[in-house]
Enzyme design. Structure first.
Site, PDB file in Angstrom:
ATOM      1  N   CYS A  68       3.158  -2.957   3.963  1.00 54.56           N
ATOM      2  CA  CYS A  68       2.326  -1.802   4.302  1.00 54.56           C
ATOM      3  C   CYS A  68       3.093  -1.019   5.363  1.00 54.56           C
ATOM      4  O   CYS A  68       4.292  -1.264   5.565  1.00 54.56           O
ATOM      5  CB  CYS A  68       0.914  -2.198   4.719  1.00 54.56           C
ATOM      6  N   GLY A  69       2.448  -0.078   6.024  1.00 54.36           N
ATOM      7  CA  GLY A  69       3.195   0.746   6.980  1.00 54.36           C
ATOM      8  C   GLY A  69       3.870  -0.089   8.059  1.00 54.36           C
ATOM      9  O   GLY A  69       5.058   0.056   8.333  1.00 54.36           O
ATOM     10  N   THR A  70       3.071  -0.972   8.663  1.00 61.41           N
ATOM     11  CA  THR A  70       3.609  -1.847   9.710  1.00 61.41           C
ATOM     12  C   THR A  70       3.893  -3.258   9.222  1.00 61.41           C
ATOM     13  O   THR A  70       4.580  -4.028   9.897  1.00 61.41           O
ATOM     14  CB  THR A  70       2.569  -1.994  10.844  1.00 61.41           C
ATOM     15  N   GLY A  71       3.308  -3.634   8.111  1.00 62.51           N
ATOM     16  CA  GLY A  71       3.350  -5.025   7.641  1.00 62.51           C
ATOM     17  C   GLY A  71       2.250  -5.868   8.258  1.00 62.51           C
ATOM     18  O   GLY A  71       2.080  -7.037   7.901  1.00 62.51           O
ATOM     19  N   ASP A  74       0.871  -1.182   0.000  1.00 67.36           N
ATOM     20  CA  ASP A  74       0.000   0.000   0.000  1.00 67.36           C
ATOM     21  C   ASP A  74       0.906   1.230   0.000  1.00 67.36           C
ATOM     22  O   ASP A  74       2.137   1.120  -0.167  1.00 67.36           O
ATOM     23  CB  ASP A  74      -1.013  -0.033   1.160  1.00 67.36           C
ATOM     24  N   ARG A 127       7.349   1.435   7.195  1.00 70.49           N
ATOM     25  CA  ARG A 127       7.651   2.609   8.025  1.00 70.49           C
ATOM     26  C   ARG A 127       8.550   2.253   9.203  1.00 70.49           C
ATOM     27  O   ARG A 127       8.884   3.126  10.011  1.00 70.49           O
ATOM     28  CB  ARG A 127       6.348   3.236   8.531  1.00 70.49           C
ATOM     29  N   GLY A 184      -1.382  -5.075   8.655  1.00 68.83           N
ATOM     30  CA  GLY A 184      -2.670  -5.137   7.952  1.00 68.83           C
ATOM     31  C   GLY A 184      -2.601  -5.979   6.692  1.00 68.83           C
ATOM     32  O   GLY A 184      -3.468  -6.832   6.438  1.00 68.83           O
ATOM     33  N   ARG A 200       8.824 -32.685  11.226  1.00 72.81           N
ATOM     34  CA  ARG A 200       7.746 -32.413  12.182  1.00 72.81           C
ATOM     35  C   ARG A 200       6.939 -31.161  11.824  1.00 72.81           C
ATOM     36  O   ARG A 200       5.785 -31.019  12.235  1.00 72.81           O
ATOM     37  CB  ARG A 200       8.320 -32.279  13.602  1.00 72.81           C
ATOM     38  N   HIS A 201       7.550 -30.287  11.045  1.00 70.70           N
ATOM     39  CA  HIS A 201       6.854 -29.039  10.689  1.00 70.70           C
ATOM     40  C   HIS A 201       5.789 -29.246   9.615  1.00 70.70           C
ATOM     41  O   HIS A 201       4.889 -28.433   9.472  1.00 70.70           O
ATOM     42  CB  HIS A 201       7.867 -27.994  10.222  1.00 70.70           C
ATOM     43  N   HIS A 213      10.448 -23.400   9.387  1.00 69.74           N
ATOM     44  CA  HIS A 213       9.422 -24.013  10.231  1.00 69.74           C
ATOM     45  C   HIS A 213       8.005 -23.856   9.697  1.00 69.74           C
ATOM     46  O   HIS A 213       7.173 -24.727   9.912  1.00 69.74           O
ATOM     47  CB  HIS A 213       9.476 -23.420  11.646  1.00 69.74           C
ATOM     48  N   ASN A 214       7.703 -22.729   9.072  1.00 69.23           N
ATOM     49  CA  ASN A 214       6.316 -22.462   8.642  1.00 69.23           C
ATOM     50  C   ASN A 214       6.132 -22.565   7.126  1.00 69.23           C
ATOM     51  O   ASN A 214       5.023 -22.384   6.641  1.00 69.23           O
ATOM     52  CB  ASN A 214       5.861 -21.063   9.070  1.00 69.23           C
TER      53      ASN A 214
HETATM   54  C1  RB5 Z   1      -1.835   3.073   6.317  1.00 67.21           C
HETATM   55  O1  RB5 Z   1      -1.781   4.322   6.897  1.00 67.21           O
HETATM   56  C2  RB5 Z   1      -1.507   2.004   7.360  1.00 67.21           C
HETATM   57  O2  RB5 Z   1      -2.598   1.822   8.201  1.00 67.21           O
HETATM   58  C3  RB5 Z   1      -1.152   0.709   6.670  1.00 67.21           C
HETATM   59  O3  RB5 Z   1      -0.068   0.904   5.831  1.00 67.21           O
HETATM   60  C4  RB5 Z   1      -0.756  -0.445   7.556  1.00 67.21           C
HETATM   61  O4  RB5 Z   1       0.252  -0.109   8.450  1.00 67.21           O
HETATM   62  C5  RB5 Z   1      -1.861  -1.191   8.179  1.00 67.21           C
HETATM   63  O5  RB5 Z   1      -1.661  -2.202   8.873  1.00 67.21           O
END
Ligand code: RB5
Length: 144
Positions: free
Chosen positions: A67-70, A11, A111, A72, A134-135, A100-101
């Site tokens: 995404c910003g945090t990875g 995103d 970010r 969502g 085992r995995h 493992h996964n």
């Molecule tokens: C977008 O602002 C932010 O919410 C998205 O990139 C992400 O971090 C969501 O998990």
């Protein structure tokens, strides 16, 4: 002849990191399938998590999602049966989630993860195989 295909999607929060990883991966000989987004204009991460999941399920090649945090975008991708998307903050997580996964999607926080660290995480993810044993039963349980 092309290299291994890697799907990539993000995103707006992952756009800058996606662009630099495309250059990096192309330089490493991978054939990168860029599923967008294509600018920093605000978009919805579920759309891009879905695109990546569908691409992985259709041809079996791995994907990188950002995404910003990875968070969502990995939640979105993991809604699809057969997808194992792992949010990784360091190369060791990437190695372990492959071993493992059998993770088929690497998720990154655009970010929060510096570009150089992201490259190391990507390298570790792509260089590591699934250990099986085992995995194997455990990952089969995820879809049943
Ligand atoms: C977008 O602002 C932010 O919410 C998205 O990139 C992400 O971090 C969501 O998990």
């Amino acid at each position: 002849m092309g290299g291994q295909i890697i799907h990539i999607a993000c995103d707006h929060g992952g756009f800058k990191l996606k662009e630099s990883l495309i250059i990096f991966l192309s330089g490493e000989g991978y054939d990168v399938n860029d599923l967008g987004t294509y600018s920093e204009e605000s978009v919805d991460y579920p759309v891009f998590g879905k695109k990546a999941a569908e691409a992985v399920l259709s041809d079996g090649n791995p994907a990188i999602i950002i995404c910003g945090t990875g968070i969502g975008i990995s939640i979105a991708a993991n809604r699809h049966k057969g997808i194992r998307a792992a949010l990784c903050h360091c190369p060791e997580y990437a190695r372990l989630t492959r071993q493992h996964n059998d993770a088929n999607i690497l998720s990154l926080g655009g970010r929060f993860t510096p570009e150089n660290e992201a490259k190391k995480i990507v390298k570790a993810f792509l260089a590591t195989g699934f250990e099986g044993g085992r995995h194997k039963n455990r990952i089969e349980m995820l879809d049943n």
